[in-house]
Write a protein that holds these residues in place. Structure first.
Motif, PDB file in Angstrom:
ATOM      1  N   GLU A 170     -10.647  -4.781   4.714  1.00  0.00           N
ATOM      2  CA  GLU A 170     -11.007  -3.756   5.628  1.00  0.00           C
ATOM      3  C   GLU A 170      -9.919  -3.360   6.607  1.00  0.00           C
ATOM      4  O   GLU A 170      -9.481  -2.232   6.667  1.00  0.00           O
ATOM      5  N   LYS A 171      -8.790  -4.279   6.910  1.00  0.00           N
ATOM      6  CA  LYS A 171      -7.478  -3.922   7.558  1.00  0.00           C
ATOM      7  C   LYS A 171      -6.700  -3.284   6.550  1.00  0.00           C
ATOM      8  O   LYS A 171      -5.854  -2.162   6.967  1.00  0.00           O
ATOM      9  N   VAL A 172      -6.712  -3.230   5.219  1.00  0.00           N
ATOM     10  CA  VAL A 172      -5.855  -2.809   4.467  1.00  0.00           C
ATOM     11  C   VAL A 172      -6.471  -1.359   4.198  1.00  0.00           C
ATOM     12  O   VAL A 172      -5.551  -0.524   4.438  1.00  0.00           O
ATOM     13  N   GLU A 173      -7.584  -1.170   4.031  1.00  0.00           N
ATOM     14  CA  GLU A 173      -8.256   0.111   4.201  1.00  0.00           C
ATOM     15  C   GLU A 173      -7.855   0.948   5.270  1.00  0.00           C
ATOM     16  O   GLU A 173      -7.709   2.135   5.228  1.00  0.00           O
ATOM     17  N   ARG A 174      -8.092   0.499   6.450  1.00  0.00           N
ATOM     18  CA  ARG A 174      -7.767   1.004   7.684  1.00  0.00           C
ATOM     19  C   ARG A 174      -6.311   1.367   7.812  1.00  0.00           C
ATOM     20  O   ARG A 174      -5.767   2.712   8.227  1.00  0.00           O
ATOM     21  N   THR A 175      -5.225   0.633   7.361  1.00  0.00           N
ATOM     22  CA  THR A 175      -3.814   1.092   7.336  1.00  0.00           C
ATOM     23  C   THR A 175      -3.666   2.172   6.413  1.00  0.00           C
ATOM     24  O   THR A 175      -2.921   3.259   6.686  1.00  0.00           O
ATOM     25  N   VAL A 176      -4.293   2.150   5.010  1.00  0.00           N
ATOM     26  CA  VAL A 176      -4.140   3.110   4.225  1.00  0.00           C
ATOM     27  C   VAL A 176      -4.727   4.429   4.662  1.00  0.00           C
ATOM     28  O   VAL A 176      -4.171   5.484   4.418  1.00  0.00           O
ATOM     29  N   ALA A 177      -5.902   4.353   5.354  1.00  0.00           N
ATOM     30  CA  ALA A 177      -6.577   5.523   6.034  1.00  0.00           C
ATOM     31  C   ALA A 177      -5.415   6.115   7.099  1.00  0.00           C
ATOM     32  O   ALA A 177      -5.310   7.443   7.030  1.00  0.00           O
ATOM     33  N   CYS A 234       2.386  -0.357  16.388  1.00  0.00           N
ATOM     34  CA  CYS A 234       2.390   0.796  15.191  1.00  0.00           C
ATOM     35  C   CYS A 234       1.078   1.520  15.095  1.00  0.00           C
ATOM     36  O   CYS A 234      -0.004   0.693  14.903  1.00  0.00           O
ATOM     37  N   SER A 235       1.242   2.910  15.011  1.00  0.00           N
ATOM     38  CA  SER A 235      -0.160   3.343  14.685  1.00  0.00           C
ATOM     39  C   SER A 235      -0.511   3.265  13.180  1.00  0.00           C
ATOM     40  O   SER A 235      -1.845   3.779  13.092  1.00  0.00           O
ATOM     41  N   VAL A 236      -0.053   2.828  12.587  1.00  0.00           N
ATOM     42  CA  VAL A 236      -0.321   2.857  11.085  1.00  0.00           C
ATOM     43  C   VAL A 236      -1.131   1.485  11.118  1.00  0.00           C
ATOM     44  O   VAL A 236      -2.278   1.225  10.322  1.00  0.00           O
ATOM     45  N   ASP A 252       0.800  -1.184   0.004  1.00  0.00           N
ATOM     46  CA  ASP A 252       0.097   0.020  -0.149  1.00  0.00           C
ATOM     47  C   ASP A 252       0.879   1.142  -0.041  1.00  0.00           C
ATOM     48  O   ASP A 252       0.542   2.552  -0.394  1.00  0.00           O
ATOM     49  N   PHE A 253       2.192   1.152   0.290  1.00  0.00           N
ATOM     50  CA  PHE A 253       3.096   2.045   0.251  1.00  0.00           C
ATOM     51  C   PHE A 253       4.546   1.465   0.301  1.00  0.00           C
ATOM     52  O   PHE A 253       4.416   0.208   0.837  1.00  0.00           O
ATOM     53  N   LEU A 254       5.507   2.102  -0.293  1.00  0.00           N
ATOM     54  CA  LEU A 254       6.844   1.614   0.016  1.00  0.00           C
ATOM     55  C   LEU A 254       7.766   2.242   0.795  1.00  0.00           C
ATOM     56  O   LEU A 254       7.678   3.610   0.955  1.00  0.00           O
ATOM     57  N   GLY A 255       8.231   1.527   1.762  1.00  0.00           N
ATOM     58  CA  GLY A 255       8.967   2.115   2.884  1.00  0.00           C
ATOM     59  C   GLY A 255      10.315   1.394   3.061  1.00  0.00           C
ATOM     60  O   GLY A 255      10.668   0.352   2.837  1.00  0.00           O
ATOM     61  N   TRP A 256      11.257   2.335   3.365  1.00  0.00           N
ATOM     62  CA  TRP A 256      12.662   1.693   3.456  1.00  0.00           C
ATOM     63  C   TRP A 256      13.463   2.686   4.294  1.00  0.00           C
ATOM     64  O   TRP A 256      13.423   3.913   4.596  1.00  0.00           O
ATOM     65  N   ARG A 257      14.700   2.196   4.861  1.00  0.00           N
ATOM     66  CA  ARG A 257      15.748   2.739   5.684  1.00  0.00           C
ATOM     67  C   ARG A 257      16.884   2.992   4.873  1.00  0.00           C
ATOM     68  O   ARG A 257      17.385   2.184   3.968  1.00  0.00           O
ATOM     69  N   VAL A 310       0.207  -6.713   7.777  1.00  0.00           N
ATOM     70  CA  VAL A 310      -1.287  -6.665   7.531  1.00  0.00           C
ATOM     71  C   VAL A 310      -1.845  -7.994   6.761  1.00  0.00           C
ATOM     72  O   VAL A 310      -2.740  -8.630   7.226  1.00  0.00           O
ATOM     73  N   ARG A 311      -1.054  -8.122   5.761  1.00  0.00           N
ATOM     74  CA  ARG A 311      -1.426  -9.179   4.722  1.00  0.00           C
ATOM     75  C   ARG A 311      -0.815 -10.541   5.230  1.00  0.00           C
ATOM     76  O   ARG A 311      -0.959 -11.696   4.790  1.00  0.00           O
ATOM     77  N   GLY A 312      -0.074 -10.635   6.305  1.00  0.00           N
ATOM     78  CA  GLY A 312       0.321 -11.700   7.091  1.00  0.00           C
ATOM     79  C   GLY A 312       1.671 -12.354   6.083  1.00  0.00           C
ATOM     80  O   GLY A 312       2.226 -13.533   6.246  1.00  0.00           O
ATOM     81  N   LYS A 313       2.090 -11.529   5.305  1.00  0.00           N
ATOM     82  CA  LYS A 313       3.577 -12.089   4.538  1.00  0.00           C
ATOM     83  C   LYS A 313       4.790 -11.763   5.249  1.00  0.00           C
ATOM     84  O   LYS A 313       5.545 -12.349   4.864  1.00  0.00           O
ATOM     85  N   LYS A 314       4.664 -11.061   6.353  1.00  0.00           N
ATOM     86  CA  LYS A 314       5.734 -10.797   7.154  1.00  0.00           C
ATOM     87  C   LYS A 314       5.233 -11.177   8.673  1.00  0.00           C
ATOM     88  O   LYS A 314       4.172 -10.586   9.092  1.00  0.00           O
ATOM     89  N   ASP A 315       6.108 -11.816   9.523  1.00  0.00           N
ATOM     90  CA  ASP A 315       5.646 -12.222  10.957  1.00  0.00           C
ATOM     91  C   ASP A 315       6.442 -11.532  12.011  1.00  0.00           C
ATOM     92  O   ASP A 315       7.578 -11.256  11.687  1.00  0.00           O
ATOM     93  N   ALA A 316       5.608 -10.870  12.689  1.00  0.00           N
ATOM     94  CA  ALA A 316       6.379 -10.185  13.626  1.00  0.00           C
ATOM     95  C   ALA A 316       6.348 -10.816  15.114  1.00  0.00           C
ATOM     96  O   ALA A 316       6.646 -10.326  15.970  1.00  0.00           O
ATOM     97  N   GLY A 317       5.924 -12.002  14.980  1.00  0.00           N
ATOM     98  CA  GLY A 317       5.922 -12.993  16.173  1.00  0.00           C
ATOM     99  C   GLY A 317       4.638 -13.184  16.749  1.00  0.00           C
ATOM    100  O   GLY A 317       3.476 -12.788  16.545  1.00  0.00           O
ATOM    101  N   ILE A 318       4.675 -13.940  17.990  1.00  0.00           N
ATOM    102  CA  ILE A 318       3.386 -14.565  18.552  1.00  0.00           C
ATOM    103  C   ILE A 318       2.763 -13.156  19.211  1.00  0.00           C
ATOM    104  O   ILE A 318       3.744 -12.400  19.828  1.00  0.00           O
ATOM    105  N   GLY A 319       1.388 -13.156  18.892  1.00  0.00           N
ATOM    106  CA  GLY A 319       0.846 -11.793  19.656  1.00  0.00           C
ATOM    107  C   GLY A 319       1.060 -10.479  18.801  1.00  0.00           C
ATOM    108  O   GLY A 319       0.415  -9.418  19.225  1.00  0.00           O
TER     109      GLY A 319
END
Length: 169
Positions: free
Chosen positions: A145-152, A82-84, A39-44, A125-134
Motif C-alpha cells: 500500500e505504501k508503494v502504491e501510494r508513492t507511485v500514485a 517528501c510529497s512523494v 518504482d522510478f529511477l531518479g538521479w542527479r 519506502v522499502r526500508g532499503k535506505k535510511d534517512a535517520g531516526i523519525g
C-alpha cells in the motif's frame, strides 16, 4: 520497474527536446541499479547539482522528466517531508521543478513537487535506505500500500507535467 537502457531513457523524456535529452547525463551503472526495488529511477547530474532527472513506468511505458532543483540540502535545519514518499529529512528535501511538456513548457510554465533530494523514494519506502531516526512515521499500511501510494503521488506529478493547458475561453 523493468530495467531500462540508456537509449530507452533518453527516448522517454517528455519535457525537453530530443537534442537536450541526447546531451543530458544518464548514469553509467544502469545494470547495477536495484530495478526490482524501484518504482522510478531518479538521479542527479554530478556536473550540475541543480539538475535532476527521473524516469517512471506509467501505463506500461517509460516517462522521463528533466527537473531543476532548489538548493535544498544542508542549509535547512528543520525537518521537511517528501510529497512523494512521505519520508522526512533534515535538509534532504528539495523543490523539484519540471517544465511542462509541449507548448506550455516552451512558454515557461512549470510545476513542482517537494521530493527527496537524492530521488531515492522507492528505497526509503522499502526500508532499503535510511534517512535517520523519525524519517518514516509509523503507519498501519502494508508495504504494498505504501508503494502504491508513492507511485500514485509520482503519477500525479507526471500528469501535471504532461497535462495540456485548458483552452482559454
Amino acid at each position: 520497474m523493468k530495467p531500462l537502457t540508456e537509449r530507452e531513457i533518453r527516448a522517454a523524456f517528455v519535457n525537453c527536446t530530443k537534442g537536450q535529452a541526447k546531451r543530458l547525463f544518464v548514469p553509467h551503472d544502469l545494470d547495477e541499479r536495484p530495478w526490482d526495488d524501484l518504482d522510478f529511477l531518479g538521479w542527479r547530474d554530478p556536473q550540475a547539482p541543480d539538475r535532476a532527472y527521473l524516469v517512471a513506468e506509467l501505463d506500461g511505458r517509460p516517462a522521463a522528466l528533466a527537473l531543476r532543483s532548489s538548493g535544498g540540502g544542508s542549509w535547512q535545519s528543520r525537518r521537511s517531508m517528501c510529497s512523494v514518499c512521505l519520508t522526512t529529512h533534515t535538509g534532504g528535501v528539495s523543490l523539484m521543478v519540471a517544465a511542462k511538456a509541449g507548448k506550455a513548457g516552451q512558454q515557461g510554465n512549470s510545476v513542482g513537487v517537494y521530493m527527496c533530494s537524492d530521488l531515492a523514494c522507492p528505497l526509503y519506502v522499502r526500508g532499503k535506505k535510511d534517512a535517520g531516526i523519525g524519517a518514516r512515521l509509523p503507519e498501519s499500511l502494508t508495504l504494498e500500500e505504501k508503494v502504491e501510494r508513492t507511485v500514485a503521488h509520482l503519477a500525479a506529478f507526471v500528469a501535471k507535467v504532461t497535462a495540456e493547458a485548458p483552452p482559454r475561453g
